[in-house]
Design a protein around this motif. Structure first.
Motif, PDB file in Angstrom:
ATOM      1  N   GLU A 192      -5.844   9.619  -5.434  1.00  0.00           N
ATOM      2  CA  GLU A 192      -5.488   8.203  -5.289  1.00  0.00           C
ATOM      3  C   GLU A 192      -4.325   8.028  -4.308  1.00  0.00           C
ATOM      4  O   GLU A 192      -4.253   7.036  -3.573  1.00  0.00           O
ATOM      5  N   SER A 193      -3.413   8.992  -4.316  1.00  0.00           N
ATOM      6  CA  SER A 193      -2.230   8.873  -3.464  1.00  0.00           C
ATOM      7  C   SER A 193      -2.516   9.221  -2.012  1.00  0.00           C
ATOM      8  O   SER A 193      -1.851   8.723  -1.106  1.00  0.00           O
ATOM      9  N   GLY A 194      -3.487  10.106  -1.802  1.00  0.00           N
ATOM     10  CA  GLY A 194      -3.752  10.582  -0.450  1.00  0.00           C
ATOM     11  C   GLY A 194      -2.662  11.492   0.089  1.00  0.00           C
ATOM     12  O   GLY A 194      -2.614  11.779   1.289  1.00  0.00           O
ATOM     13  N   ASP A 195      -1.780  11.971  -0.770  1.00  0.00           N
ATOM     14  CA  ASP A 195      -0.630  12.788  -0.366  1.00  0.00           C
ATOM     15  C   ASP A 195      -1.046  14.261  -0.284  1.00  0.00           C
ATOM     16  O   ASP A 195      -1.347  14.899  -1.296  1.00  0.00           O
ATOM     17  N   GLN A 233       0.832  -1.205   0.000  1.00  0.00           N
ATOM     18  CA  GLN A 233       0.000   0.000   0.000  1.00  0.00           C
ATOM     19  C   GLN A 233       0.865   1.252   0.000  1.00  0.00           C
ATOM     20  O   GLN A 233       0.544   2.238  -0.672  1.00  0.00           O
ATOM     21  N   ARG A 288       0.719   4.095  -3.034  1.00  0.00           N
ATOM     22  CA  ARG A 288       0.463   5.522  -2.811  1.00  0.00           C
ATOM     23  C   ARG A 288       1.617   6.379  -3.324  1.00  0.00           C
ATOM     24  O   ARG A 288       1.398   7.449  -3.899  1.00  0.00           O
ATOM     25  N   TYR A 314       1.407   6.736  -7.142  1.00  0.00           N
ATOM     26  CA  TYR A 314       0.388   7.702  -7.548  1.00  0.00           C
ATOM     27  C   TYR A 314       0.821   9.131  -7.218  1.00  0.00           C
ATOM     28  O   TYR A 314       0.571  10.060  -8.005  1.00  0.00           O
TER      29      TYR A 314
END
Length: 333
Positions: A133-136, A90, A94, A97
């Motif tokens: 999608e990355s949540g960054d 996971q 991340r 992405y």
């Protein structure tokens, strides 16, 4: 058939069995083992990020280049292809992405800098999707902050403020004051375009204060640390005050910025020098303004657009020998 004949048949059968067994063993040895499934790891991500760093360096040198835009998009595609190539954790998913989003965001900025605004808007939509999608949070900030700058260049201050507010409301601005500082500084530039002079002063008061609270030892992404510092705060202040028709303050901040720029920020230095020339011209210092403008390398698309505007204003404000001399230089550039 006699006993000897029976023995012969047994020997033949044994030889055939041995031959068959040997062929089977040979085939088993010759057959390649099935390939192990590929597992994408952080080493793959770091390799992509190393190449991304080179793109960032090229952008700060010349910016607005179609080659940089294309290379950034190609690198994003590589990051996404790695995601499809095999399994990964996971964390790696991340990171892939986030890297792809950062690359598309750089393509967006190159298009904005090169005045290719339709392409920049398309890149924003793709970058924002990848960032989700990355949540960054860091790359989400970059993408929405870039969109605010894009709308500022398009002369759409209300849209620019809305986009920049998306960036400023992200939790990363509460965790890391350096992100908050950049959000304030860019907000000031937009408020200058909106002619909100009080708002410009407030935002420019917040930007350096937030920068002073930032921990210098904290890790931050390269795209931020490569350009954002005190010089950039002064440069954005010059932008804000110039748009708000406060030439003396714009000139002071431009001078301060030019004394602080790091050597690799070639494009930023040219842009700030163009702002200085405009600030001097707005105060009636035509000869100084022309001398400042003449010191600029005009290869960069945004700088060339700024100098074209400077030329039009010079003709309106001071037609005559100074303008004629500048026009000859401008046409020859």
């Amino acid at each position: 058939m006699g006993a000897s004949g029976g023995g012969f048949l047994v020997m033949v059968a044994d030889r055939r069995q041995a031959l068959a067994t040997g062929v089977a063993l040979g085939a088993a040895v010759a057959a390649p083992a099935p390939a192990a499934p590929y597992r994408t790891g952080m080493s793959d991500v770091r390799a992509l990020q190393g190449r991304f760093a080179k793109l960032i360096a090229a952008d700060h040198k010349k910016g607005g280049d179609k080659g940089i835009e294309a290379a950034a998009l190609a690198l994003a595609d590589e990051a996404l292809a790695l995601r499809q190539r095999g399994s990964c954790s996971q964390r790696v998913r991340r990171a892939l992405y986030a890297t792809a989003a950062a690359c598309v965001s750089s393509a967006m900025w190159a298009a904005t800098d090169g005045r290719r605004f339709d392409e920049a808007l398309r890149h924003h939509e793709r970058a924002a999707g990848l960032a989700q999608e990355s949540g960054d949070q860091a790359i989400l900030f970059r993408i929405w902050s870039h969109k605010g700058s894009l709308y500022r260049h398009l002369g759409r201050p209300a849209d620019a403020l809305d986009a920049n507010d998306v960036a400023r409301r992200l939790s990363i601005t509460r965790r890391d004051p350096l992100f908050a500082s950049l959000g304030h500084a860019r907000h000031a530039a937009i408020l200058g375009l909106a002619r909100d002079k009080a708002g410009v002063d407030r935002a420019l008061g917040c930007a350096p204060d937030a920068m002073l609270r930032a921990d210098p030892g904290e890790w931050r992404p390269l795209w931020l640390t490569a350009f954002y510092d005190e010089a950039e705060v002064h440069s954005l202040a010059a932008t804000a005050y110039l748009a708000a028709d406060r030439g003396a303050e714009a000139e002071a901040h431009a001078h301060a910025s030019l004394t602080l720029f790091r050597p690799h920020l070639v494009r930023s230095r040219s842009i700030t020098t163009a702002r200085l020339a405009r600030a001097q011209l707005g105060q009636g210092e035509t000869e100084r303004a022309v001398a400042t403008a003449a010191s600029i390398d005009v290869a960069h698309p945004r700088v060339r657009a700024m100098l074209a505007s400077f030329t039009r204003d010079l003709r309106r404000i001071a037609p005559g020998p100074v303008y004629d001399s500048w026009e000859q230089q401008w046409k020859a550039a």
